[in-house]
Design an enzyme around this catalytic site. Sequence first.
Site, PDB file in Angstrom:
ATOM      1  N   CYS A 131       0.812  -1.223   0.000  1.00 28.46           N
ATOM      2  CA  CYS A 131       0.000   0.000   0.000  1.00 28.46           C
ATOM      3  C   CYS A 131       0.848   1.276   0.000  1.00 28.46           C
ATOM      4  CB  CYS A 131      -0.949   0.005   1.188  1.00 28.46           C
ATOM      5  SG  CYS A 131      -2.042  -1.410   1.189  1.00 28.46           S
ATOM      6  N   HIS A 182      -2.739   7.123   3.014  1.00 27.45           N
ATOM      7  CA  HIS A 182      -3.287   5.858   2.528  1.00 27.45           C
ATOM      8  C   HIS A 182      -4.662   5.619   3.165  1.00 27.45           C
ATOM      9  CE1 HIS A 182      -3.924   1.803   1.531  1.00 27.45           C
ATOM     10  NE2 HIS A 182      -3.536   1.301   2.675  1.00 27.45           N
ATOM     11  N   ASN A 215     -10.311   0.063   1.004  1.00 29.66           N
ATOM     12  CA  ASN A 215      -8.855   0.202   0.882  1.00 29.66           C
ATOM     13  C   ASN A 215      -8.438  -0.369  -0.474  1.00 29.66           C
ATOM     14  OD1 ASN A 215      -6.096  -0.255   0.980  1.00 29.66           O
ATOM     15  ND2 ASN A 215      -6.083  -1.042   3.066  1.00 29.66           N
TER      16      ASN A 215
END
Length: 331
Positions: free
Chosen positions: A127, A258, A288
Site C-alpha cells: 500500500c 493511505h 482500501n
Amino acid sequence: MGIILRSAGKALPEKILTNDELATIIDTSDEWIKSHTGISERRIAKDDERASDFAVKACEEALKNANNPEKDLGKSSPHKVVRPEDIDLIIVSTATPDFPCLPATACVLQRELGCTNAAAFDLNAACSGFLYAMDVACGLMERHNYKYALVCGAELLSKIVDWQDRGSCILFGDGSGAVLLENEQAVGEKITERGFTSFILGTDGTGVSALYGGEDGKIKMDGRAVYNFAVGIMAKTLMDLMEKENLSVDDVDYFLCHQANERILKAAGKRAKLPEEKIILNLANYGNTSSACIPMTLSSYIKDKRIKPGMTIVFAAFGAGLTWAGAILRT
Ligand code: COA
C-alpha cells in the site's frame, strides 16, 4: 524540485459490493463495518478483468486531463500538449499484477497507451507503493532528463482477499489511479517552487507476517498489529516531513494518507495534532484500494477543484512489509 504534477485520472470496476451484501456472505453488519472502518461499499472487478484494464483507463484520463487547460494543474504557458509518444517512463505500483511472474503490467500499459518511447516496469511496496513509485519516478526523471512520466497504482485486491475472513475481507476494494508528471527542466520551463520535494521511505521487515499473501495466495492479517503500526508510523511520517521542510500545520492545505481505515486516519491525525478538516477521507465508497487510493483521491480532488494550483499537500502511507512512505507536493 522541478518534477511537477500535471494531471491525474482514475478508473473503477462497475460492480459495487455494499456492506449489506457482504453481510449475506459472512457474519458481519453494515453498522459494524462502518463504525470500525468508515467503509460503506467497495468496487469489485469481474473474473476476467485484470489490473491493466483499469490502469490503462486511469492513464488515458490523466493524459486527457493534462491536455485540457481546465484540468491541467501544471498550467504552463503556452499550454504544453502531451502525446502518448512523449511519455518517457511508466511505473505501475501493484501487488496484483496481470501475470503471476512475467511480464510487468506496465508493459501492457505501454502497448495499450501507445507510449512507444517509454521505459516501463512494475514496483511492489504494497500500500506504500504509489509513494515509492513517485520517488523512483522523480529520481529517474532527473537522472535521465525525462520529460514526462505516468505513475499508476492499480490493484484488484478482490482477487487475493479471503472472502471467508471477516476480519480482513471487509476492508479491501479494486481500482486504479494515475498521475502524469512533468520535468520542468527537461521541457525547457523555468524551474518553479512547485513539485515533489521531500520523500521518506522505510521498511520494517520484522513485520512481514503481520500482513501477507499466504500459501493459498490469500491475504492473512493481524488487524490489531497493523492498526497499531499504522497509527504510529503515519503520525511520525507526517511530523518528520513537516519538520524537514520547517512547515507548520497552517502551511499545509491537505494531509493525504493511505485510505486504509477512517479510524486509523483520525487516530494518526490526532497523534500528530493535525486539524481533522485537513485530513482527507475518501474511502467510504471504495474501501482500501492499496496503492491505488492516493492517485484515485488526487484525481477526484483535482476534478472538483478541491486541489488547485498553489497548494501544499503532505502524503503518508503504510502497508504490508511492513513498509511506509511519505512525500510533500506543491501544486
Ligand atoms: N464484523 C463483525 N465483527 C467482526 C468483524 C466483522 N467484519 N471483524 C472482526 N469482528 C469481531 C472480532 O471477531 C472480535 O470479536 P470478539 O471480541 O468476539 O473476538 C471483535 O470484532 C473485535 O475484533 P478486533 O480485531 O479487535 O477489531 P478491531 O477493532 O481491531 O477492528 C480491524 C478490526 C481489522 C477493522 C482493525 O484492526 C484494523 O483496521 N486494522 C488495520 C487493518 C488494515 O488497515 N489493513 C490494511 C493495511 S494496508
